[in-house]
Design a protein around this motif. Structure first.
Motif, PDB file in Angstrom:
ATOM      1  N   VAL A  38       0.765  -1.146  -0.200  1.00 33.91           N
ATOM      2  CA  VAL A  38       0.086  -0.089   0.010  1.00 33.91           C
ATOM      3  C   VAL A  38       0.732   1.105  -0.060  1.00 33.91           C
ATOM      4  O   VAL A  38       0.695   2.509  -0.742  1.00 33.91           O
ATOM      5  N   ASN A  41       2.589   1.731  -3.584  1.00 33.68           N
ATOM      6  CA  ASN A  41       1.853   1.966  -4.792  1.00 33.68           C
ATOM      7  C   ASN A  41       1.509   3.695  -4.408  1.00 33.68           C
ATOM      8  O   ASN A  41       1.369   4.348  -5.451  1.00 33.68           O
ATOM      9  N   TRP A  42       1.130   3.883  -3.178  1.00 33.37           N
ATOM     10  CA  TRP A  42       1.124   5.502  -3.032  1.00 33.37           C
ATOM     11  C   TRP A  42       2.086   6.198  -3.304  1.00 33.37           C
ATOM     12  O   TRP A  42       2.171   7.247  -3.919  1.00 33.37           O
ATOM     13  N   LEU A 247      -6.961   0.669  -7.786  1.00 26.94           N
ATOM     14  CA  LEU A 247      -7.824   0.970  -6.657  1.00 26.94           C
ATOM     15  C   LEU A 247      -7.243   2.720  -6.326  1.00 26.94           C
ATOM     16  O   LEU A 247      -8.090   3.296  -5.972  1.00 26.94           O
ATOM     17  N   PRO A 248      -5.937   2.679  -6.397  1.00 28.40           N
ATOM     18  CA  PRO A 248      -5.460   4.194  -5.904  1.00 28.40           C
ATOM     19  C   PRO A 248      -6.089   5.097  -6.873  1.00 28.40           C
ATOM     20  O   PRO A 248      -6.576   6.127  -6.564  1.00 28.40           O
ATOM     21  N   ALA A 251      -9.844   5.762  -6.251  1.00 30.65           N
ATOM     22  CA  ALA A 251      -9.988   6.365  -5.076  1.00 30.65           C
ATOM     23  C   ALA A 251      -9.789   7.910  -5.418  1.00 30.65           C
ATOM     24  O   ALA A 251     -10.313   9.015  -4.969  1.00 30.65           O
ATOM     25  N   GLN A 252      -8.673   8.218  -6.091  1.00 32.40           N
ATOM     26  CA  GLN A 252      -8.209   9.430  -6.314  1.00 32.40           C
ATOM     27  C   GLN A 252      -9.147  10.228  -7.392  1.00 32.40           C
ATOM     28  O   GLN A 252      -9.483  11.278  -7.366  1.00 32.40           O
ATOM     29  N   VAL A 259      -5.258   8.504   0.385  1.00 30.46           N
ATOM     30  CA  VAL A 259      -4.639   7.532   0.749  1.00 30.46           C
ATOM     31  C   VAL A 259      -5.709   6.468   1.785  1.00 30.46           C
ATOM     32  O   VAL A 259      -5.594   5.424   1.753  1.00 30.46           O
ATOM     33  N   GLN A 261      -8.778   6.679   2.036  1.00 28.50           N
ATOM     34  CA  GLN A 261     -10.167   5.928   1.386  1.00 28.50           C
ATOM     35  C   GLN A 261      -9.465   4.764   0.577  1.00 28.50           C
ATOM     36  O   GLN A 261     -10.220   3.426   0.356  1.00 28.50           O
ATOM     37  N   TYR A 262      -8.344   4.775  -0.100  1.00 28.27           N
ATOM     38  CA  TYR A 262      -7.559   3.611  -0.779  1.00 28.27           C
ATOM     39  C   TYR A 262      -7.446   2.498   0.321  1.00 28.27           C
ATOM     40  O   TYR A 262      -7.856   1.393  -0.142  1.00 28.27           O
ATOM     41  N   SER A 263      -6.603   2.937   1.255  1.00 26.34           N
ATOM     42  CA  SER A 263      -6.459   1.861   2.410  1.00 26.34           C
ATOM     43  C   SER A 263      -7.960   1.069   2.796  1.00 26.34           C
ATOM     44  O   SER A 263      -7.815  -0.012   3.273  1.00 26.34           O
ATOM     45  N   MET A 266      -8.934  -1.197   0.108  1.00 26.81           N
ATOM     46  CA  MET A 266      -8.218  -2.581   0.334  1.00 26.81           C
ATOM     47  C   MET A 266      -8.543  -3.459   1.510  1.00 26.81           C
ATOM     48  O   MET A 266      -8.616  -4.561   1.384  1.00 26.81           O
TER      49      MET A 266
END
Length: 406
Positions: A38, A41-42, A247-248, A251-252, A259, A261-263, A266
């Motif tokens: 995670v 990726n971010w 997914l990132p 979310a963005q 991040v 919301q992304y986590s 996941m």
């Protein structure tokens, strides 16, 4: 009494000491891996702002699977699989610590991340066949599907816990800490591996390595159900795994979130995967596993399409939960069927061929998905992938009696 019986059936493989030890070690390491994934990726998205680089990073991490796993399978049949796994863990641990240092001293560039992803992938390419081949030695054959499902549970519990840890750690103590924690987690699985009582004593062999490799390839090619399951595994990862990689971007770009919301997304996917793995663990070995696999695959494809069309965060999270459940059911069922069909003397080679297809679909699918998403959009990619995935499963269901009858 019924509850106790259900729990015994659910945790049948846990009654074996070596399986428990390896499960706990693998779980700790996998939490660290998902924490790093995670954060990584971010970090890639922050450094580049590009969906293509997200796909490229995943591609380079999985590329060694295509290049080296077949050789890793032959080596797994020739040598003690525990020590191959220890070497694999050491390689991945070194990569994590190097990445932590580069971020801590603020000299990180995107090419560093790409190179270290490739190095970690090389370690996994030799460790993967050894790990998959070691599992059947830890439990009796009748409990093998249960063991594979419980192994999926540790992986997907980690998918829930790792992203949540990453979400907190990224804001509280920084990116470097996520990579450092992953490096430390490999020490736990190394200790677990060295404490196993089961030893793999490979039979003496006079064949050359390439001859053994050709023997494994010939066996899979002429064993109809293995060839079909291997092809199905490739389709699953090529078309299904971009759901998590993109997914990132979802979310963005779709929900205009960060991040956190992304986590969270996941974690929803990981929680669903745990539920799916529990279902497979409870079922164990049952009739019509092949037909069930194909039906679940169709549902998974439909859920990807529904997620790609959703513009409501709560609905998307619910869809991710069920998609994660279907995804891990497919993974557990197809892996169980391959393990049940594979003979022990060829297990390392059979599993390495399966892994090339299964894991090989990930980099190719992510690279293609990242490229198209950067040109069109991530929701468009997921719509097409979900529809194709369901279609592939329908074709197998209608035209391949070998898989249906398993």
């Amino acid at each position: 009494r019924l509850l106790a019986h259900a729990l015994r059936r659910l945790g049948a493989a846990f009654t074996y000491r070596d399986f428990r030890v390896l499960w706990l070690g693998a779980f700790t390491s996998t939490v660290g891996t998902w924490t790093q994934r995670v954060a990584q990726n971010w970090l890639v998205l922050t450094l580049t702002g590009s969906a293509f680089y997200l796909g490229l990073d995943s591609f380079l991490g999985e590329l060694p699977v295509l290049l080296f796993t077949l050789i890793g399978g032959v080596i797994a049949d020739r040598h003690d699989r525990r020590y191959l796994l220890v070497g694999s863990q050491c390689g991945q641990m070194a990569s994590a610590f190097i990445l932590a240092a580069l971020v801590y001293f603020d000299v990180i560039e995107v090419w560093h991340i790409l190179v270290l992803s490739f190095v970690s992938g090389c370690a996994q390419a030799f460790g993967g066949p050894a790990y998959q081949s070691l599992l059947p030695a830890l439990v009796p054959k009748q409990h093998l599907p249960n063991a594979i499902a419980l192994n999926s549970i540790q992986f997907n519990l980690a998918r829930v816990i790792g992203p949540l840890i990453a979400g907190v750690a990224l804001t509280a103590i920084g990116t470097a800490a996520c990579f450092g924690m992953n490096g430390l987690s490999f020490l736990v699985v190394i200790v677990a591996l060295l404490s196993l009582k089961v030893k793999h004593l490979p039979p003496p062999t006079r064949q050359r390595m390439m001859d053994e490799l050709r023997g494994g390839l010939s066996y899979v090619r002429h064993q109809g159900s293995l060839a079909a399951l291997t092809s199905l595994a490739f389709a699953t990862t090529f078309l299904g795994l971009p759901l998590l990689t993109l997914l990132p971007v979802i979310a963005q770009d779709v929900f205009q979130q960060g991040v956190g919301q992304y986590s969270k997304m996941m974690a929803f996917s990981g929680a669903g995967a745990v539920v799916g793995a529990l279902v497979v663990a409870w079922l164990g070995k049952f009739r019509h596993m092949g037909r069930t696999l194909l039906i679940v695959q169709i549902v998974f494809g439909a859920l990807i399409v529904a997620f790609s069309l959703s513009r409501v965060i709560l609905l998307s999270e619910v869809l991710l939960f069920f998609a994660g459940s279907m995804l891990i059911m497919v993974f557990s069922l197809v892996t169980s069927l391959v393990q049940l069909v594979a003979p022990d003397e060829l297990r390392g080679r059979v599993m390495s061929i399966f892994m090339v297809s299964f894991r090989g679909g990930i980099p190719l699918g992510n690279l293609a998905a990242g490229f198209v998403a950067s040109r069109v959009s991530a929701p468009f990619v997921l719509t097409v992938n979900g529809a194709l995935l369901a279609s592939v499963a329908c074709v197998f269901l209608l035209t391949n009696p070998g898989v249906r009858r398993l």
